[in-house]
Design a protein around this motif. Structure first.
Motif, mmCIF file in Angstrom:
data_model
loop_
_atom_site.group_PDB
_atom_site.id
_atom_site.type_symbol
_atom_site.label_atom_id
_atom_site.label_comp_id
_atom_site.label_asym_id
_atom_site.label_seq_id
_atom_site.Cartn_x
_atom_site.Cartn_y
_atom_site.Cartn_z
ATOM 1 N N UNK A 1 -3.111 -2.104 12.226
ATOM 2 C CA UNK A 1 -2.483 -0.817 12.691
ATOM 3 C C UNK A 1 -1.768 0.047 11.600
ATOM 4 N N UNK A 2 -1.831 -0.366 10.516
ATOM 5 C CA UNK A 2 -1.173 0.113 9.278
ATOM 6 C C UNK A 2 -2.203 1.098 8.795
ATOM 7 N N UNK A 3 -1.375 2.391 8.391
ATOM 8 C CA UNK A 3 -2.496 3.227 7.893
ATOM 9 C C UNK A 3 -1.704 4.150 6.769
ATOM 10 N N UNK A 4 -2.327 4.187 5.822
ATOM 11 C CA UNK A 4 -2.126 5.016 4.554
ATOM 12 C C UNK A 4 -2.795 6.191 4.168
ATOM 13 N N UNK A 5 -2.349 7.176 3.356
ATOM 14 C CA UNK A 5 -3.275 8.394 3.245
ATOM 15 C C UNK A 5 -2.989 8.634 1.732
ATOM 16 N N UNK A 6 -4.042 9.266 1.220
ATOM 17 C CA UNK A 6 -4.321 9.777 -0.207
ATOM 18 C C UNK A 6 -4.839 11.170 -0.445
ATOM 19 N N UNK A 7 -4.343 11.862 -1.341
ATOM 20 C CA UNK A 7 -5.232 13.062 -1.701
ATOM 21 C C UNK A 7 -5.818 12.969 -3.210
ATOM 22 N N UNK B 1 1.572 15.291 6.147
ATOM 23 C CA UNK B 1 0.682 16.272 5.017
ATOM 24 C C UNK B 1 -0.726 15.918 5.186
ATOM 25 N N UNK B 2 -1.049 14.918 5.563
ATOM 26 C CA UNK B 2 -2.553 14.521 5.688
ATOM 27 C C UNK B 2 -3.190 15.339 7.086
ATOM 28 N N UNK B 3 -2.352 15.697 8.063
ATOM 29 C CA UNK B 3 -2.971 16.537 9.066
ATOM 30 C C UNK B 3 -2.899 17.803 8.805
ATOM 31 N N UNK B 4 -1.894 18.271 7.865
ATOM 32 C CA UNK B 4 -2.067 19.821 7.592
ATOM 33 C C UNK B 4 -3.054 19.999 6.571
ATOM 34 N N UNK C 1 -9.157 14.199 1.036
ATOM 35 C CA UNK C 1 -8.155 13.392 1.573
ATOM 36 C C UNK C 1 -8.824 12.213 2.322
ATOM 37 N N UNK C 2 -7.934 11.207 2.015
ATOM 38 C CA UNK C 2 -8.558 9.853 2.662
ATOM 39 C C UNK C 2 -7.473 8.957 3.573
ATOM 40 N N UNK C 3 -8.223 8.631 4.531
ATOM 41 C CA UNK C 3 -7.158 7.902 5.633
ATOM 42 C C UNK C 3 -7.757 6.574 5.771
ATOM 43 N N UNK D 1 0.672 -1.136 0.142
ATOM 44 C CA UNK D 1 0.082 0.177 0.136
ATOM 45 C C UNK D 1 0.801 1.299 -0.115
ATOM 46 N N UNK D 2 2.037 1.180 0.617
ATOM 47 C CA UNK D 2 2.930 2.634 0.773
ATOM 48 C C UNK D 2 3.839 2.721 -0.261
ATOM 49 N N UNK D 3 4.106 1.739 -1.069
ATOM 50 C CA UNK D 3 5.413 1.830 -1.673
ATOM 51 C C UNK D 3 5.015 2.126 -3.144
ATOM 52 N N UNK D 4 4.066 2.087 -3.759
ATOM 53 C CA UNK D 4 3.595 1.906 -4.932
ATOM 54 C C UNK D 4 2.024 2.724 -5.367
#
Length: 520
Positions: free
Chosen positions: A334-340, A368-371, A327-329, A200-203
């Motif tokens: 326990x693993x989290x990813x974020x998208x715009x 970036x997500x929190x901002x 934005x999406x969480x 999820x986080x690499x590609x």
């Protein structure tokens, strides 16, 4: 009083006057000294500001000169997209990579193609593993080499100062298709990795090109890759296992063999073009309303593998009325990813454009997500849902269960057009297609939830859990209204897979103590 006492009193007054005058002189002297010191400090600060302004003007002149020479882009971070092409053997990855490189370079992208590491090792003389121990050692070294190679390509792309696309012939998750589950878990433990880190986080996207052995067997060949040894049956099995490895990725696209090879490559290019927001045939997302959510035992019976995520979407304020941002969480355990996500070409606040708007997406860091959350649109509530992802029939499906809804469950699938024939999985009980119905658009639901929560209800209190209860009740009212408007005769039991959760507004207010009752 005697004359002597008058003399004493006069002497005391004189002494006091002299003392007061002395103190006044000392204060005046001290004030003058402080004033001089302050003036000196002010002059020093003014000189410092003048010096900094001079340096700033110098930097501005240097930046203007850089822009004039056309290399200012190197000073500004440019978009970077990491896209994996995967699938079983003889699926068309090499051809698709070549076509994509030509097309994207013509559109101004720097395109870097990462070769398949396993082929590179076998071509260099590395022998095939002969037993379980050598197989594990090979996969471990393969992943280490592949990570280093990928990181080098990505770092060079970032440092180029140009919009870049890194195309990878297979990704790190592909190794799982050639290992037993216990070996894979041991490998990740030794390398201190997790599936979410690799998947999820690499590609940014994964395009699965189905092997020609599945649906186009006459065209399956071993001739174009000397390291390929799989039979038709083995190729189909590897293809299925590879697809299972990537199931759960935010952007997994499956390109099957239901058309000619040329059309298959065109569809792969179209998928990636849509992701990058560049001209190309647009794939569409089609939505189907379900009578109910399938139960876990039903999913296990009909689907070989599925992944469940908790997703929270927050819409952002946009200065352009023809753009919509959110934005999406996305969390799994326990693993989290974020998208715009940005939709360009939107008509109005709750309506879709006549032509499908272009969707542009990128991966965010947690910071970036929190901002960006500080830019949340107060006219929209944050939407929470449970997302179940699975592959079936050479298509990738996403099952959406909105939290707070008793009936609303939406099944989404990527299709080539709005009228292309689609076979639904037997595990779902679909009522009808709702692709064109605004009732089931997430943005419209988000606005209605925010508008339904009355201002006098959303007042501050010391009980944040009460606010959660209020928001859940508001969501239930809105979604019940959506169901009533769209399907008055619909009666279904609460979904089995939807966990108790809530919808909330970005400001996170709560209800007063007097509303803590069972009115619902």
């Amino acid at each position: 009083p005697t004359p002597e006492s008058f003399i004493d009193m006069n002497d005391s007054a004189v002494s006091a006057a002299i003392f007061g005058a002395g103190v006044a002189v000392l204060i005046a002297v001290h004030w003058q000294r402080q004033k001089k010191r302050g003036q000196k400090r002010l002059q020093a600060l003014e000189a410092l500001v003048e010096n900094q302004q001079s340096q700033l003007r110098l930097k501005e002149r240097e930046l203007t000169a850089l822009r004039a020479r056309g290399v200012a882009g190197a000073l500004v971070p440019q978009p970077l997209h990491r896209i994996v092409l995967t699938g079983g053997p003889c699926g068309g990855k090499t051809t698709a990579l070549a076509k994509l490189r030509i097309r994207l370079e013509e559109l101004g992208f720097l395109v870097l193609t990462v070769p398949e590491t396993a082929t590179m090792l076998f071509s260099g003389g590395v022998p095939l593993p002969s037993d379980e121990a050598s197989g594990f050692a090979f996969q471990k070294h393969l992943m280490q080499v592949q990570r280093e190679v990928e990181d080098a390509f990505i770092a060079l792309a970032k440092g180029s100062g140009r919009p870049a696309v890194v195309l990878l012939d297979r990704g790190l998750m592909d190794g799982k298709a050639y290992m037993e589950e216990e070996q894979w878990e041991l490998l990740l433990e030794e390398l201190q990795l997790t599936p979410v880190m690799l998947r999820d986080q690499r590609y940014d996207a994964v395009v699965h090109l189905v092997t020609a052995a599945d649906g186009a067997a006459p065209f399956y060949s071993l001739a174009n890759n000397e390291s390929r040894t799989e039979s038709v049956e083995a190729a189909i099995e590897v293809d299925r296992r590879t697809l299972d490895c990537w199931t759960g990725h935010e952007h997994l696209y499956i390109v099957d063999n239901s058309c000619s090879f040329e059309e298959k490559i065109r569809r792969a290019v179209a998928r990636i073009s849509a992701l990058l927001g560049v001209p190309g045939p647009q794939a569409v997302t089609r939505k189907f309303l379900l009578q109910r959510l399938p139960r876990e035992e039903e999913l296990r019976r009909h689907v070989s593998r599925y992944e469940v995520f908790e997703v929270e979407s927050t819409y952002l304020c946009s200065p352009n009325e023809h753009e919509r941002c959110r934005v999406r969480r996305r969390q799994q355990g326990s693993n989290v990813s974020f998208q715009h996500q940005t939709w360009v070409g939107v008509e109005g606040s709750d309506q879709k454009a006549a032509a499908s708007p272009t969707l542009i997406e990128r991966t965010l860091t947690g910071r970036e997500y929190l901002v960006l959350l500080k830019q949340a649109d107060p006219a929209c509530a944050s939407i929470k849902k449970t997302l179940t992802c699975f592959s079936w029939g050479n298509s990738y499906w996403e099952l959406n269960s909105f939290h707070g809804a008793r009936h609303v469950a939406i099944l989404e699938v990527e299709a080539e057009s709005r009228d292309a024939p689609i076979s639904l999985p037997p595990v779902v009980d679909a009522i009808r297609e709702v692709t064109a119905e605004p009732h089931y658009d997430s943005h419209a639901i988000s606005r209605r939830v925010a508008q339904t929560a009355a201002p006098d209800e959303l007042v501050a209190t010391r009980a944040p859990s009460s606010h959660a209860q209020l928001q859940e009740r508001v969501a239930a009212r809105v979604l019940a209204a959506v169901e009533t408007e769209a399907l008055p005769s619909m009666h279904a039991s609460p979904p089995a897979l939807s966990p108790r959760a809530r919808l909330r507004t970005p400001s996170e207010p709560a209800i007063p103590e007097e509303l803590h009752d069972e009115r619902g």
